[in-house]
Design a protein around this motif. Structure first.
Motif, short mmCIF file in Angstrom:
data_model
loop_
_atom_site.label_atom_id
_atom_site.label_comp_id
_atom_site.label_asym_id
_atom_site.label_seq_id
_atom_site.Cartn_x
_atom_site.Cartn_y
_atom_site.Cartn_z
N ASP A 199 54.41 33.88 46.60
CA ASP A 199 53.56 34.98 46.14
C ASP A 199 52.67 34.43 45.03
OD1 ASP A 199 52.42 37.14 44.88
OD2 ASP A 199 54.28 38.31 44.71
N ALA A 218 55.25 34.10 40.56
CA ALA A 218 55.65 34.84 39.36
C ALA A 218 54.52 35.71 38.82
CB ALA A 218 56.07 33.86 38.28
N SER A 219 54.92 36.62 37.93
CA SER A 219 53.93 37.47 37.25
C SER A 219 53.71 37.03 35.82
CB SER A 219 54.42 38.93 37.21
OG SER A 219 54.56 39.42 38.50
N HIS A 262 42.89 41.49 43.73
CA HIS A 262 42.14 42.03 42.60
C HIS A 262 42.36 41.30 41.29
CE1 HIS A 262 45.92 44.24 43.43
NE2 HIS A 262 46.13 44.13 42.13
N LYS A 263 43.10 40.21 41.31
CA LYS A 263 43.32 39.50 40.05
C LYS A 263 42.27 38.41 39.93
CE LYS A 263 48.27 40.61 39.68
NZ LYS A 263 48.69 41.23 40.94
N SER A 303 48.19 46.68 49.04
CA SER A 303 48.19 46.01 47.74
C SER A 303 49.23 44.89 47.77
CB SER A 303 48.48 47.02 46.62
OG SER A 303 47.82 46.61 45.42
N GLY A 304 49.53 44.31 46.61
CA GLY A 304 50.45 43.18 46.58
C GLY A 304 51.88 43.55 46.96
N SER A 305 52.34 44.69 46.47
CA SER A 305 53.73 45.08 46.78
C SER A 305 53.91 45.37 48.27
CB SER A 305 54.14 46.28 45.93
OG SER A 305 54.01 45.97 44.56
N THR A 336 47.68 39.30 45.85
CA THR A 336 46.82 40.45 45.62
C THR A 336 45.38 39.95 45.70
OG1 THR A 336 47.05 39.99 43.27
CG2 THR A 336 48.37 41.79 44.13
N SER A 366 49.91 35.80 43.79
CA SER A 366 49.00 36.85 43.31
C SER A 366 48.28 36.46 42.02
CB SER A 366 49.79 38.14 43.05
OG SER A 366 50.26 38.67 44.27
N HIS A 367 49.04 35.90 41.08
CA HIS A 367 48.44 35.59 39.78
C HIS A 367 47.56 34.35 39.80
CE1 HIS A 367 49.55 38.06 36.27
NE2 HIS A 367 50.30 38.64 37.18
N HIS A 391 58.35 38.99 39.97
CA HIS A 391 57.81 40.34 40.17
C HIS A 391 58.91 41.26 40.68
CE1 HIS A 391 55.35 43.58 42.12
NE2 HIS A 391 54.72 43.44 40.97
C1 LIG Z 1 53.35 38.08 41.46
C2 LIG Z 1 52.96 39.47 41.84
N1 LIG Z 1 53.22 39.90 43.07
C3 LIG Z 1 52.90 41.15 43.47
C4 LIG Z 1 52.29 42.03 42.60
C5 LIG Z 1 52.08 43.45 43.05
O1 LIG Z 1 50.83 43.82 43.22
P1 LIG Z 1 50.42 45.38 43.25
O2 LIG Z 1 50.53 45.85 41.86
O3 LIG Z 1 49.04 45.31 43.80
O4 LIG Z 1 51.36 46.07 44.19
C6 LIG Z 1 52.00 41.62 41.30
C7 LIG Z 1 51.34 42.56 40.37
O5 LIG Z 1 51.02 42.32 39.26
C8 LIG Z 1 52.36 40.32 40.90
O6 LIG Z 1 52.15 39.89 39.64
#
Ligand SMILES: Cc1ncc(COP(=O)(O)O)c(C=O)c1O
Length: 413
Positions: free
Chosen positions: A197, A171-172, A225-226, A93-95, A223, A199-200, A122
């Motif tokens: 990162d 950022a998240s 899945h977003k 996953s993202g983390s 990630t 992800s968003h 995050h």
């Molecule tokens: C910027 C960012 N990085 C990493 C993640 C982590 O992803 P995950 O919840 O799949 O571990 C998120 C999750 O919302 C995120 O917003």
């Protein structure tokens, strides 16, 4: 579902109820979306049965004829979509993807700079409660008090003083464009790696609706899945020169066997994201967020930074005399599901913050456009007037359900 119902009616029932919930509410958590039926089919496939530690053509178990091909397709599609020399599609996953960047580029310790969680970063960007802030020596950058935008000059000063070996950007919860070029400049000046990162905003970056982190970043994480509408997973993209360190950090550094069903579903999502329909989808996400933000502001709501450039907006609920949690809970009763969120320099705690974070990716996947966003803003406005009035909230919920019925949720029969 028939077979599942026969084996375990309790879980089947709960899945079905969750499917109905996802279909009948306005899902506005910016990190959530609807995966297509094709992605869900691959995620639920027999590929989950197979172990395949290692990488294509370099596995530790036999029987990889088809698994290797699936992972190679996913890697090729990821490289093509992001324009990257190398892709690793195995992070769970993202983390874990971010964790692999720390381990691959720094080893078990080192100096890292990342965006403060309270400013919209995050957990894995150096927060004390995460592995990143507990095991690495971290300093955090944040936002300007004046305008709520990333304070690049303060970040530059911090980098000069602290000399990080790795800088995380991304950022998240940040509604504006992130200037990857400035971060690249800062990283080069102090000799640090730059990890972006995205992800968003990955969908926006690959469709030209947000600046791309390349060539400024050494590594990109996301990630799947977003906005990409894949299965829950993560990816790392990087220069060829960093590939051995990144791959070794993912496996065997942090993980065992890859989740092949997820890898296949990532490949499907990447195919879906490579067409013109995806460009149009991402354009609509941004247009929808702007329409939503504009209508909320026209109705007197205070939005952080006065609007949005991307897929999300942050309401300061105190402008209606509410806390973020009270507003988010009332909105849920009305069928509008978002999350309470810290706002910049929030006087309140993370558990009970002042803001509510709203995103448009999932509503856009249902085919909603600007008129629906204006209607959603009006519904949120009405919610703020009837907090605590269960009957009035139920009435709004009935309207929400009617609206949802006109925009079928992808992937939900
Ligand atoms: C910027 C960012 N990085 C990493 C993640 C982590 O992803 P995950 O919840 O799949 O571990 C998120 C999750 O919302 C995120 O917003």
């Amino acid at each position: 579902m028939d077979q599942l119902r026969e084996t375990d009616s309790q879980i089947a029932e709960l899945i079905q109820r969750e499917a109905a919930r996802q279909a009948n509410v306005l899902r506005m958590i910016p990190s959530e979306n609807y995966a297509s039926a094709a992605v869900l089919t691959a995620t639920g496939s027999i590929l989950a049965n197979k172990y395949s530690e290692g990488y294509p053509r370099k596995r530790y178990y036999q029987g990889q004829e088809f698994i290797d091909q699936i992972e190679e397709v996913a890697v090729q599609r990821a490289r093509a979509l992001f324009g990257a020399e190398h892709a690793n599609v195995q992070p769970y996953s993202g983390s874990p993807a971010n964790m692999a960047v720390y381990l691959g580029l720094l080893g078990a310790e080192g100096r890292v700079m990342g965006m403060d969680l309270a400013a919209g970063g995050h957990l894995t960007h150096g927060a004390k409660v995460s592995f990143s802030g507990s095991y690495y020596d971290v300093r955090q950058y944040g936002l300007s008090r004046e305008n709520g935008l990333i304070d690049y000059e303060a970040a530059r000063r911090l980098a000069r003083e602290f000399r990080p070996q790795l800088i995380f950007c991304g950022a998240s919860s940040y509604p504006r464009i992130i200037d990857f070029a400035i971060f690249g400049e800062i990283a080069r000046e102090v000799g640090a790696f730059l990890a972006a990162d995205i992800s968003h905003i990955s969908g926006l970056c690959v469709t030209g609706l947000h600046p791309h982190p390349l060539p400024h970043a050494d590594v990109i994480t996301t990630t799947t899945h977003k906005m990409l509408r894949g299965p829950r997973g993560g990816m790392i993209l990087c220069r060829a020169g960093l590939a051995p360190a990144i791959d070794k950090a993912v496996f065997p550094g942090l993980q065992g066997g890859p989740h092949n069903h997820v890898t296949a579903a990532i490949a499907v999502a990447l195919k879906e994201a490579s067409g013109t329909a995806f460009v149009e989808y991402c354009r609509q996400i941004v247009a929808n967020a702007k329409a939503l933000a504009d209508e909320l502001m026209a109705r007197g709501f205070k939005l952080i930074t006065g609007g949005t450039d991307n897929h999300l907006a942050l309401i300061d609920a105190s402008c209606r005399g509410l806390t973020g949690k009270i507003l988010a809970q009332a909105m849920e009763k009305a069928g509008i599901v978002a999350n309470a969120n810290k706002i910049p320099f929030d006087p309140r705690s993370a558990n009970d913050p002042s803001g509510v974070r709203l995103g448009t990716p999932a509503l856009t996947s249902r085919g909603m456009k600007e008129p629906e966003m204006r209607r959603v803003a009006a519904l949120i406005d009405r919610v703020t007037d009837v907090v605590g009035d269960e009957a009035a909230l139920a009435k709004i919920r009935a309207e929400v359900e009617e609206m949802c019925a006109a925009f079928p949720a992808p992937g939900i029969a």
